[in-house]
Each structure stands twice: as structure tokens, then as C-alpha cells.
Design an enzyme around this catalytic site. Structure first.
Site, PDB file in Angstrom:
ATOM      1  N   GLY A 171      15.381  56.866  54.749  1.00  0.00           N
ATOM      2  CA  GLY A 171      16.681  57.383  55.162  1.00  0.00           C
ATOM      3  C   GLY A 171      16.745  58.895  55.055  1.00  0.00           C
ATOM      4  O   GLY A 171      17.346  59.567  55.903  1.00  0.00           O
ATOM      5  N   THR A 172      16.125  59.437  54.026  1.00  0.00           N
ATOM      6  CA  THR A 172      16.092  60.895  53.871  1.00  0.00           C
ATOM      7  C   THR A 172      15.364  61.546  55.028  1.00  0.00           C
ATOM      8  O   THR A 172      15.810  62.561  55.577  1.00  0.00           O
ATOM      9  CB  THR A 172      15.422  61.271  52.537  1.00  0.00           C
ATOM     10  OG1 THR A 172      16.230  60.803  51.456  1.00  0.00           O
ATOM     11  CG2 THR A 172      15.240  62.770  52.421  1.00  0.00           C
ATOM     12  N   SER A 197      19.300  53.651  55.983  1.00  0.00           N
ATOM     13  CA  SER A 197      18.165  53.406  55.105  1.00  0.00           C
ATOM     14  C   SER A 197      18.122  51.933  54.733  1.00  0.00           C
ATOM     15  O   SER A 197      19.096  51.394  54.206  1.00  0.00           O
ATOM     16  CB  SER A 197      18.287  54.262  53.839  1.00  0.00           C
ATOM     17  OG  SER A 197      17.134  54.138  53.034  1.00  0.00           O
ATOM     18  N   ALA A 198      16.993  51.274  54.984  1.00  0.00           N
ATOM     19  CA  ALA A 198      16.907  49.822  54.847  1.00  0.00           C
ATOM     20  C   ALA A 198      17.125  49.334  53.423  1.00  0.00           C
ATOM     21  O   ALA A 198      17.705  48.261  53.219  1.00  0.00           O
ATOM     22  CB  ALA A 198      15.553  49.335  55.361  1.00  0.00           C
ATOM     23  N   HIS A 199      16.673  50.083  52.428  1.00  0.00           N
ATOM     24  CA  HIS A 199      16.793  49.559  51.066  1.00  0.00           C
ATOM     25  C   HIS A 199      18.241  49.563  50.571  1.00  0.00           C
ATOM     26  O   HIS A 199      18.541  48.994  49.527  1.00  0.00           O
ATOM     27  CB  HIS A 199      15.891  50.338  50.095  1.00  0.00           C
ATOM     28  CG  HIS A 199      16.368  51.717  49.755  1.00  0.00           C
ATOM     29  ND1 HIS A 199      16.146  52.808  50.553  1.00  0.00           N
ATOM     30  CD2 HIS A 199      17.052  52.181  48.695  1.00  0.00           C
ATOM     31  CE1 HIS A 199      16.659  53.885  49.993  1.00  0.00           C
ATOM     32  NE2 HIS A 199      17.225  53.535  48.866  1.00  0.00           N
ATOM     33  N   GLN A 238      25.389  53.941  53.388  1.00  0.00           N
ATOM     34  CA  GLN A 238      26.141  53.053  52.508  1.00  0.00           C
ATOM     35  C   GLN A 238      26.992  52.028  53.255  1.00  0.00           C
ATOM     36  O   GLN A 238      27.376  51.012  52.687  1.00  0.00           O
ATOM     37  CB  GLN A 238      27.050  53.871  51.579  1.00  0.00           C
ATOM     38  CG  GLN A 238      26.325  54.552  50.452  1.00  0.00           C
ATOM     39  CD  GLN A 238      25.640  53.579  49.504  1.00  0.00           C
ATOM     40  OE1 GLN A 238      26.044  52.437  49.357  1.00  0.00           O
ATOM     41  NE2 GLN A 238      24.579  54.036  48.850  1.00  0.00           N
ATOM     42  N   CYS A 265      25.703  64.266  32.084  1.00  0.00           N
ATOM     43  CA  CYS A 265      24.888  63.909  30.928  1.00  0.00           C
ATOM     44  C   CYS A 265      23.712  63.025  31.300  1.00  0.00           C
ATOM     45  O   CYS A 265      22.811  62.818  30.490  1.00  0.00           O
ATOM     46  CB  CYS A 265      25.746  63.183  29.894  1.00  0.00           C
ATOM     47  SG  CYS A 265      27.165  64.129  29.336  1.00  0.00           S
TER      48      CYS A 265
END
Length: 460
Positions: A69-70, A194-196, A177, A320
Site C-alpha cells: 500500500g505504501t 493495501s491487501a493486509h 482502511q 510513549c
């Protein structure tokens, strides 16, 4: 062990597993070859492209499979900017885009381009009119995610797309998303996924570019995937990605209703069960499976570790939990509390019992973390002794500067001030957020020899 981090990577869908195993046997050959095995592989690739294009809402010849996807985002942005370089070098993005978009924007700036980052409201959504007003005559491309990966807020894609169309500017939508739940509203020019994120295998992205959009792929090309994604196609993974996208879409309506009900339970019960919690994101226009909340006086990394020990896998945008110790750019842009941030994103099949057990264990874990940090429990104000106090929290990380502020605010009279010295970037976000939660006045930030001085006036 309940896995509540589907927004990072959804578990592999059973259909994806079946398709992957079958394609490993049938789709191992080069789809560019004319012999029997190559033709068989080509048929599988074409079928996968047609299935994915149908789910996206585009023509098969408009869709390219990429290695992630990136990569789809980076290729889409660079190609669109290059294709419209005669128009100008101005890029518009929202302040809460995925890091892949923001990294591409920074790279564009480093190469001499200009970028406008459109701010968002406290819910995490852009104002469509403000976004439209950021478009200029030299704007080459605009980018807007369909929904936030971090807080679940859906963006006004249709309205923004209308403004872009009127201005003659192509709109790239990062739909990573939201593709699980349905197609993106019409009007976009480029789309990345993005497939995952939807239960397909990792290592498969998709980039759709509408016909008529000026696009010039950047970097060396070898002729595969219309010259937009060089390299041998991972055909088994592509077949599994397309099959799982079709499968999750078939389940989407029913699963969205079920998961939205579970998320509503979390959104309602967490503030009731845990004191000093801020649930962030739009309460209505949001993804059905995702909820994010922040717990005051809590170290986010410690809370996530405690949840992991209790059997729950969740993620966080808290500073954090980051190696850079800087707040999430999404929470920062929204102006909300970043301390003790927890993102719960439910995968398909999550049960009522799993959510109920999460709600059972969370209050005790938050209380335990607060006790470790010696956090205040809202005691009665102590007798005021000074008109102003200075708290030296230099070198201390979140949420300690806010805890120290809370401990001493009762030591000044109403109208008095407390100045917190801090070199933690999170303080710039969390001290104003604490003031809003405690109904105290955040006066502002002043320069200091180290870090910054945050001034708070006691109102009650």
C-alpha cells in the site's frame, strides 16, 4: 488471545488462504509468456484484476497491483505530480494522512515543491470548504484519506472531490482502511489500497488511476503492470488479495452492524468504568470496527504491555509507545489527549465475550499503571500558598509533566498560575488537553532555556 489490531493488519481471511494455496500450484509461471503455464497464470492475473477493480469501482485497465500500500501511495503521488508538472508543484494533503502520504509530501518539499497541510477539527475530519479553499491555480494534486487509520473518522470525500473537480485538480484517496467496508464515494482520480488491511496477504497493494488523469510513472520501468509497478508479479498473493476483498465485501454489511454494536459498547462503557478518559474521533461518521481512547495519567507503553499480558493485542498512537517520543501526528493535529492512548480495531469474528472481558480487565490495569506513576486521584484542593508555582519537569517523559501539574494546581489560589517546564514534545499537546478536561485555563506556551514553559491558570 483476542487480537484487537485489525487496523494494522487484519488476520488472513479463510478465502485468502484457500486462494493462495491454489494459486501456488496454478499461478507460479510468468504471466507474460505465451506457453501453456504462462497463459494460465495470465488468466489468473486478469481475473484478479477484474475482481479487484469491481470492488474498487474502476475499470480493470485502470488498476495496477503494487508491492504494498505504501508503494501504491508513493507511486500515485509521484506519478500524478510528474504528470501535471506544467500546472505547478503545489500539493495539498490533510494533516492526518497516513505517514506514507506525509513522507511523500516531505520528499516533494525537499525537491523544491510546496505543500499545504489542511488542519482538521477535533473529531479528526477536515472541513470540506477549508480543504477546497487550499486549492490554487498551481495545485497539481490533492490527497485525502477515506477514513482515519488511527481514530476511524470518515472524511468528507465526496464534498472534497467536488471542490477538486471544480478546480480541475485530481484527488488521490488513500482507501486502505475503508475498502473492507465498501467502495469510496465517486469523484476520486487516484486511489490506493493495501491487501493486509482487509484480510489479504501482506505485500500486495493496489493503485487505481482514472482514464484521463495525467500520470507519468517515475523510476525505471520494465513494462509490467502498465509500466507502473516494475518487477515480477507476486501472482499467488495477488489472487488471494482479490479473492479476499470480494469475500469481505460480501460479509461487510452484516459484519459492520455487528462490530459497530461492539464498538459502541466500548465507546460507552470505557468512560463509565475508567475515570479521566477521552474517547476521540467522530462518534457517528466513523469506521464500524475502530475506537480510540486516551487515559489521563497513564504511560501508554506500560498500558499496552499490561493488556498484552492479559491476552489483548491493541495498538496506540501515544508518544510513549514511539521510539521518537513524539506524539502521534494525528492526535497532535486533532488537539486531543495523547497520554495512555489505546486503539481498538476489531477483526471479523470478534465475539461479545471477548469485548466484555476487555472491559472487565481494563479498569484494573489502568488503575495499576496510575498507581505505579503515583498519579493524583482528584483530592480536595490544598490550602493555597503562592500566587504562582513553577514545576521543573525537564527530562521527564509523558505523562509525568501532567501528573506533576495536577499535584500542585491546588497549591495556588483561584486565578493563580502554575508554569510547567518540560522538554517533552507530548507536553505541548497533553497539558492543554488536561486543562480542557479539568476546566482550567491554558494560558499558553512561553520560551525557556530548555524546552518550553507551559502556563496554566487555576479557575476552580
Amino acid at each position: 488471545m483476542p487480537y484487537f489490531d485489525a487496523a494494522s493488519a487484519a488476520p488472513l481471511h479463510p478465502v485468502a488462504r484457500q486462494a493462495l494455496l491454489a494459486a501456488l500450484d496454478e499461478g507460479w509461471a510468468d504471466p507474460a509468456r505465451l506457453y501453456r503455464e504462462g497463459r494460465r497464470a495470465r488468466l489468473l492475473l486478469d481475473a484478479a484484476r477484474e475482481a479487484a477493480a469491481e470492488a474498487v469501482g474502476c475499470r480493470p485497465d485502470e488498476l495496477t497491483f503494487t508491492s504494498s500500500g505504501t508503494r501504491a501511495v508513493h507511486s500515485g503521488i509521484s506519478g500524478a505530480l510528474a504528470g501535471r508538472r506544467r500546472v505547478g508543484r503545489h500539493l495539498v494533503v490533510s494533516a492526518v494522512e497516513h505517514s506514507s502520504v506525509l513522507h511523500a509530501a516531505t520528499d516533494h518539499e525537499d525537491k523544491g515543491g510546496t505543500v499545504t497541510r489542511v488542519p482538521v477539527e477535533r473529531t479528526g475530519a477536515v472541513d470540506a470548504q477549508t480543504f477546497g479553499e487550499s486549492l490554487r491555480e498551481d495545485t497539481a494534486l490533492a490527497c485525502l484519506q477515506s477514513a482515519s487509520h488511527e481514530v476511524g473518522t470518515e472524511q468528507p470525500v465526496a464534498e472534497v472531490a467536488g471542490s477538486c473537480r471544480a478546480a480541475g485538480v485530481p484527488l488521490l484517496v488513500d482507501a486502505a482502511q475503508s475498502l473492507t467496508w465498501g467502495p469510496v464515494p465517486e469523484g476520486w482520480s487516484l486511489l490506493a489500497g493495501s491487501a493486509h488491511k482487509w484480510g489479504g496477504p501482506a505485500g500486495v497493494g493496489l493503485l487505481a488511476v482514472r482514464k484521463g488523469v495525467r500520470f507519468a510513472p517515475q523510476g525505471p520501468s520494465d513494462g509490467r503492470e502498465s509500466g507502473r509497478a516494475p518487477g515480477f508479479e507476486n501472482l499467488p498473493a495477488i489472487v488471494a488479495a482479490a479473492a479476499s476483498l470480494r469475500a469481505v465485501r460480501a460479509e461487510a454489511d452484516a459484519e459492520a452492524v455487528r462490530l459497530r454494536s461492539l464498538v459502541d459498547r466500548i465507546r460507552t462503557r470505557v468512560p463509565e468504568l475508567v475515570p479521566d478518559v477521552e474517547v476521540v474521533g467522530d462518534p457517528v461518521r466513523r469506521l464500524p470496527h475502530l475506537v480510540t481512547f486516551s487515559c489521563l495519567y497513564v504511560d501508554g507503553e506500560t498500558l499496552l504491555q499490561e493488556l498484552d499480558r492479559s491476552g489483548f493485542s491493541v495498538s496506540s498512537g501515544s508518544s510513549c509507545t514511539s521510539s521518537t517520543l513524539t506524539p502521534s501526528h494525528v492526535l497532535k493535529a486533532m488537539g486531543v489527549l495523547s497520554e495512555g492512548n489505546v486503539r481498538v480495531s476489531l477483526p471479523r469474528g470478534t465475539t461479545d465475550e471477548e469485548v466484555d472481558r476487555f472491559l472487565d480487565v481494563l479498569p484494573g490495569l489502568v488503575a495499576g499503571v496510575r498507581e505505579q506513576l503515583d498519579a493524583p486521584t482528584t483530592p480536595a484542593p490544598s490550602p493555597a500558598s503562592d500566587e504562582s508555582l513553577v514545576v521543573d519537569a525537564l527530562g521527564k517523559r509523558c505523562p509525568v509533566p501532567v501528573i506533576e501539574l495536577a499535584k500542585v494546581i491546588g497549591g495556588v489560589p483561584v486565578g493563580g498560575t502554575v508554569t510547567v517546564l518540560s522538554d517533552d514534545e507530548a507536553a505541548r499537546l497533553d497539558i492543554p488537553a488536561w486543562c480542557a478536561m479539568r476546566e482550567q485555563e491554558y494560558v499558553g506556551e512561553e520560551p525557556a532555556d530548555r524546552g518550553a514553559a507551559y502556563v496554566v491558570r487555576r479557575l476552580s
